[in-house]
Scaffold this motif. Sequence first.
Motif, short mmCIF file in Angstrom:
data_model
loop_
_atom_site.label_atom_id
_atom_site.label_comp_id
_atom_site.label_asym_id
_atom_site.label_seq_id
_atom_site.Cartn_x
_atom_site.Cartn_y
_atom_site.Cartn_z
N GLY A 235 -4.12 0.80 -7.76
CA GLY A 235 -4.02 1.51 -7.40
C GLY A 235 -5.08 2.84 -8.26
N THR B 144 -4.22 5.61 -4.09
CA THR B 144 -4.95 5.12 -3.40
C THR B 144 -5.48 3.87 -3.24
OG1 THR B 144 -6.26 6.75 -2.73
CG2 THR B 144 -7.04 5.02 -1.95
N PRO B 145 -4.61 3.00 -2.59
CA PRO B 145 -4.82 1.44 -2.87
C PRO B 145 -6.53 0.82 -3.49
CG PRO B 145 -3.68 1.03 -1.43
CD PRO B 145 -3.98 3.22 -1.23
N VAL C 143 1.55 2.76 -3.45
CA VAL C 143 1.21 3.40 -3.76
C VAL C 143 0.85 4.52 -4.01
CG1 VAL C 143 -1.91 3.25 -4.06
CG2 VAL C 143 -0.06 0.29 -5.28
N ALA D 66 0.65 -1.33 0.15
CA ALA D 66 0.18 -0.15 -0.11
C ALA D 66 0.24 1.05 0.19
CB ALA D 66 -0.72 0.05 1.47
#
Lengths: 317, 317
Positions: free
Chosen positions: A146, A90-91, A84, A81
């Motif tokens: 993402g 944003t994941p 990203v 995460a």
Amino acid sequence: MADRERPTLAGLGEFAVIEELVARRTQTRLVEVGPGDDAAVVLAPDGRTVVSTDMLVEGRHFRLDWSTPHDVGRKAIAQNAADVEAMGATPTAYVVGFGAPGDTPADAVTALSDGMWAEAGRTGAGIVGGDLVAAPQWVVSVTVLGDLAGRAPVLLSGARVGDVVAVIGDLGTSAAGYALWHGEIRGFDELHRRHLVPEVPYGSGRLAADGGATAMTDVSDGLVADLGHVAAASGVTVELSTAALLADRDVVAAAAEAAGADPWDWVLGGGEDHALVATFPAAPPAGWRRIGSVVDGPARVLVDGAQWRGSAGWQSY
Amino acid sequence: MADRERPTLAGLGEFAVIEELVARRTQTRLVEVGPGDDAAVVLAPDGRTVVSTDMLVEGRHFRLDWSTPHDVGRKAIAQNAADVEAMGATPTAYVVGFGAPGDTPADAVTALSDGMWAEAGRTGAGIVGGDLVAAPQWVVSVTVLGDLAGRAPVLLSGARVGDVVAVIGDLGTSAAGYALWHGEIRGFDELHRRHLVPEVPYGSGRLAADGGATAMTDVSDGLVADLGHVAAASGVTVELSTAALLADRDVVAAAAEAAGADPWDWVLGGGEDHALVATFPAAPPAGWRRIGSVVDGPARVLVDGAQWRGSAGWQSY
């Protein structure tokens, strides 16, 4: 044969384990097709997909006598995460490859999955697919997708002379925790924890992009090493000031004394905290700490005006 | 220490190896950000991303005394691409996690990468990112992204009573090759090859979707096993006719005799060929072979009207 009290992967078989893992989960609204088919289908609202992958190997990236399976799951998701986040995205979804010996208790795999879902949920996404295979030791391979929501990706190469360098998140706590675990030094519970599960500043990457970040990365190899990648890609010198990092040093100072280590080695050289570090043409967004500046000069990182002589940062070999 | 003639991963270090692997490659026009940043950015033209992942472990999914590193790379990409094909989609990009011991020769990793790029190129896509880590044995984890170009994904659950069942690609050749390798039976070069590198009918998944396929999967576990997934998801009975599979049997018949095996075990039960099998409400597209039909009844697969008693198909444990 499997202990009836604690069934194993080999006792239950691949399909039964997967069925159990998938059955208890609710997918997000971004998922058009979830687990169980040949592939998943995930919405990519802005017509692009951000993608990154990381592999964690038992004994190398985690130890099952230090980490619970739940911790391993959280860490595997968190570090993906963070990649990203570091693009200003944003994941949206994760897929997971998992290898483990046949005598692995199925409830350990459930705990791993629970940890993954817990951490994925903090990022607003879920796990949409995976692969479960036999392997001599645990291997966890996570790929994250993402969404940039129309933003330009924030690259390593965008830092410009005159930019401010700023960071958000922990520095050196994972390295501190590693030294404490390794030295069997008690106390410092929070730092022990941080080594097992980093605290990624979720959402900060997106806000940094919206706030004009010109370059960004997450601290996975070490602050100086990762800023070295920014300096190289951008063709600039990054100057750091330890005066701006005293609070970070203070967080690990007592542990460093107990471990006989230099706290600056952890703050400047420790990886795996997955803080975000970025460059901004003006003041950084709220919550970011100014720690230096971008100046004209060869691609390098200077600490208080000099080459830093501490740890060179993590490499896999 | 590394032999200067044949440097190892440990001798060169992670970053140097990655740099060499990435430097020689040209990315496709779908790639906005390629390798070298925190994540890649790949276009998702229709606003969705198809995603699937597979993990291959040395000694379990491949043997380096049978397969060259180039073969391993091709197989890892091919089996992922087949999952995207089976949705009626086209691969757009791959990311790769790779674990190997530090004493692995760097040129073996280059050959693995060459094999991946060669197979990925056949699917019209490239490798946009990855992770290279230390592991006690080779572990290859590939994630594929794909594009549906506005099509509805072809799911396991769409088969309807009255549909035709059809297949395109090899059946039983990988299982035949495995038996030949395992039994150290010489000759049958093509079948030996097929076990190392499957021949996926690239492009056929997309054409099947355009041709009205109601359900589709790739043959990774075995024809009967994989159609069992379609039968279960669709709530139908799938009837296969061996009369329609005689040509497939003939391809492996001589090898089966040499190996003392039943060729039908390979044709009906052998996995890893990554043929595509689909159901169609009318005649299948050119190149597809009709092998059965979808009828009303409990979720099951019948072969010539009876339950098939051969191998149950591949499971990881």
